[in-house]
Design a protein around this motif. Structure first.
Motif, short mmCIF file in Angstrom:
data_model
loop_
_atom_site.label_atom_id
_atom_site.label_comp_id
_atom_site.label_asym_id
_atom_site.label_seq_id
_atom_site.Cartn_x
_atom_site.Cartn_y
_atom_site.Cartn_z
N LEU A 46 -39.84 5.01 63.33
CA LEU A 46 -39.58 3.98 62.32
C LEU A 46 -39.99 4.47 60.93
N VAL A 47 -41.10 5.17 60.84
CA VAL A 47 -41.51 5.70 59.53
C VAL A 47 -40.50 6.75 59.05
N TRP A 48 -40.00 7.58 59.96
CA TRP A 48 -38.98 8.56 59.58
C TRP A 48 -37.73 7.85 59.06
N PHE A 49 -37.31 6.82 59.78
CA PHE A 49 -36.17 6.02 59.32
C PHE A 49 -36.46 5.44 57.95
N GLY A 50 -37.64 4.87 57.78
CA GLY A 50 -38.01 4.27 56.50
C GLY A 50 -37.97 5.27 55.35
N GLY A 51 -38.39 6.51 55.62
CA GLY A 51 -38.33 7.55 54.59
C GLY A 51 -36.90 7.89 54.22
N SER A 52 -36.02 7.97 55.20
CA SER A 52 -34.61 8.26 54.94
C SER A 52 -33.96 7.12 54.17
N LEU A 53 -34.28 5.90 54.55
CA LEU A 53 -33.73 4.73 53.86
C LEU A 53 -34.26 4.65 52.43
N SER A 58 -33.53 4.63 46.75
CA SER A 58 -34.11 5.10 45.49
C SER A 58 -33.07 5.78 44.61
N ARG A 59 -32.23 6.60 45.22
CA ARG A 59 -31.18 7.28 44.45
C ARG A 59 -30.18 6.29 43.88
N ALA A 60 -29.84 5.27 44.66
CA ALA A 60 -28.88 4.28 44.18
C ALA A 60 -29.50 3.35 43.15
N GLU A 61 -30.77 3.06 43.35
CA GLU A 61 -31.47 2.10 42.49
C GLU A 61 -31.79 2.70 41.13
N GLY A 62 -32.16 3.98 41.10
CA GLY A 62 -32.58 4.59 39.84
C GLY A 62 -33.88 3.98 39.36
N GLY A 63 -34.30 4.37 38.19
CA GLY A 63 -35.53 3.83 37.63
C GLY A 63 -36.74 4.09 38.51
N ASP A 64 -37.57 3.09 38.64
CA ASP A 64 -38.81 3.26 39.42
C ASP A 64 -38.61 3.08 40.92
N GLY A 65 -37.45 2.65 41.35
CA GLY A 65 -37.16 2.51 42.78
C GLY A 65 -38.04 1.49 43.48
N ALA A 123 -39.98 -7.83 57.94
CA ALA A 123 -39.40 -8.72 56.93
C ALA A 123 -39.33 -8.03 55.57
N LEU A 124 -40.41 -7.33 55.18
CA LEU A 124 -40.39 -6.60 53.91
C LEU A 124 -39.28 -5.54 53.89
N LEU A 125 -39.20 -4.77 54.96
CA LEU A 125 -38.18 -3.73 55.05
C LEU A 125 -36.79 -4.34 54.93
N LEU A 126 -36.55 -5.40 55.67
CA LEU A 126 -35.23 -6.03 55.67
C LEU A 126 -34.89 -6.68 54.33
N LEU A 127 -35.81 -7.43 53.78
CA LEU A 127 -35.53 -8.15 52.53
C LEU A 127 -35.31 -7.18 51.37
N ALA A 128 -36.18 -6.18 51.23
CA ALA A 128 -36.02 -5.22 50.14
C ALA A 128 -34.75 -4.38 50.33
N SER A 129 -34.50 -3.94 51.54
CA SER A 129 -33.29 -3.16 51.81
C SER A 129 -32.05 -4.02 51.58
N THR A 136 -26.85 -2.65 44.78
CA THR A 136 -26.39 -1.29 44.46
C THR A 136 -25.19 -0.84 45.29
N ALA A 137 -24.91 -1.51 46.39
CA ALA A 137 -23.85 -1.10 47.33
C ALA A 137 -24.10 0.30 47.88
N VAL A 138 -25.37 0.70 47.98
CA VAL A 138 -25.69 1.99 48.57
C VAL A 138 -25.17 2.05 50.01
N LEU A 139 -25.19 0.95 50.68
CA LEU A 139 -24.55 0.74 51.98
C LEU A 139 -23.81 -0.58 51.85
N PRO A 140 -22.95 -0.92 52.80
CA PRO A 140 -22.13 -2.13 52.64
C PRO A 140 -22.94 -3.39 52.29
N ARG A 141 -22.42 -4.13 51.35
CA ARG A 141 -23.11 -5.35 50.90
C ARG A 141 -23.28 -6.35 52.05
N TRP A 142 -22.28 -6.45 52.93
CA TRP A 142 -22.40 -7.39 54.06
C TRP A 142 -23.60 -7.04 54.92
#
Length: 190
Positions: A46-53, A58-65, A123-129, A136-142
């Motif tokens: 899960l941590v590995w997944f979290g790092g990849s996500l 972060s790349r799509a968001e820009g700024g401070d991420g 919940a934090l992971l899901l809501l922020a993602s 940002t549409a880094v992945l599908p908005r739906w």
């Protein structure tokens, strides 16, 4: 996590007698040790997944991420929750013959009820993602909207079912991230 649930099965209820609870942990000790170990591996993945996500957001968001950081923090917190479940499962299974019965009853009760780190982190992971996907549409908005709904539901009495939906969401997002590739966002060459 699903493998751990399948191997470990349903643990005793908190209101079962102490004798029933201790008997469960003594008789099913091998399966429970395996389930605890599998949960430990799931937490690391899960941590590995979290790092990849985090990287993709972060790349799509820009700024401070900020959303990327919050999403990653959620994966770490949820991982700690999974490690707690794995540790309590392992402890109850390995100590059932060595400590007083009341101790096993207590460990079992904690194993059944110590879900706030897992559900709060998820919940934090899901809501922020979800917000990041929508903005940002880094992945599908739906997929972002689905994450937001699951993130809210995971904090309700429907949390167990939302947890299962979260695992499916992770699988879908993992595949999409893999297909995008590590640097360019392009699909992996075939």
């Amino acid at each position: 996590m699903l493998i751990a649930f399948a191997v470990g099965g349903e643990t005793p209820d908190n209101d079962d007698s102490t004798a029933q609870i201790v008997s469960f942990w003594q008789e099913d000790d091998s399966q429970q040790v395996v389930a605890g170990w599998v949960l430990g591996v799931a937490a690391l993945l899960l941590v590995w997944f979290g790092g990849s996500l985090r990287r993709a957001i972060s790349r799509a968001e820009g700024g401070d991420g900020r959303l990327a950081a919050i999403s990653f923090a959620g994966s770490v917190i949820a991982s700690v929750g999974i490690l707690l479940f794995g540790s309590l499962t392992f402890a109850a299974a390995t100590l059932a013959d060595e400590v007083p019965a009341e101790v096993i009853h207590t460990i079992s009760a904690l194993n059944n009820t110590l879900f706030f780190p897992l559900s709060g982190g998820a919940a934090l992971l899901l809501l922020a993602s979800g917000l990041a996907f929508v903005y940002t549409a880094v992945l599908p908005r739906w997929l972002g909207w689905i994450a937001i709904v699951i993130g809210v539901l995971i904090l309700t009495p429907l949390g167990f079912f939302a947890l299962l939906a979260w695992l499916l969401w992770i699988a879908v997002v993992s595949v999409l991230l893999f297909r995008r590739g590590p640097d360019t966002g392009a699909a992996h060459p075939r």
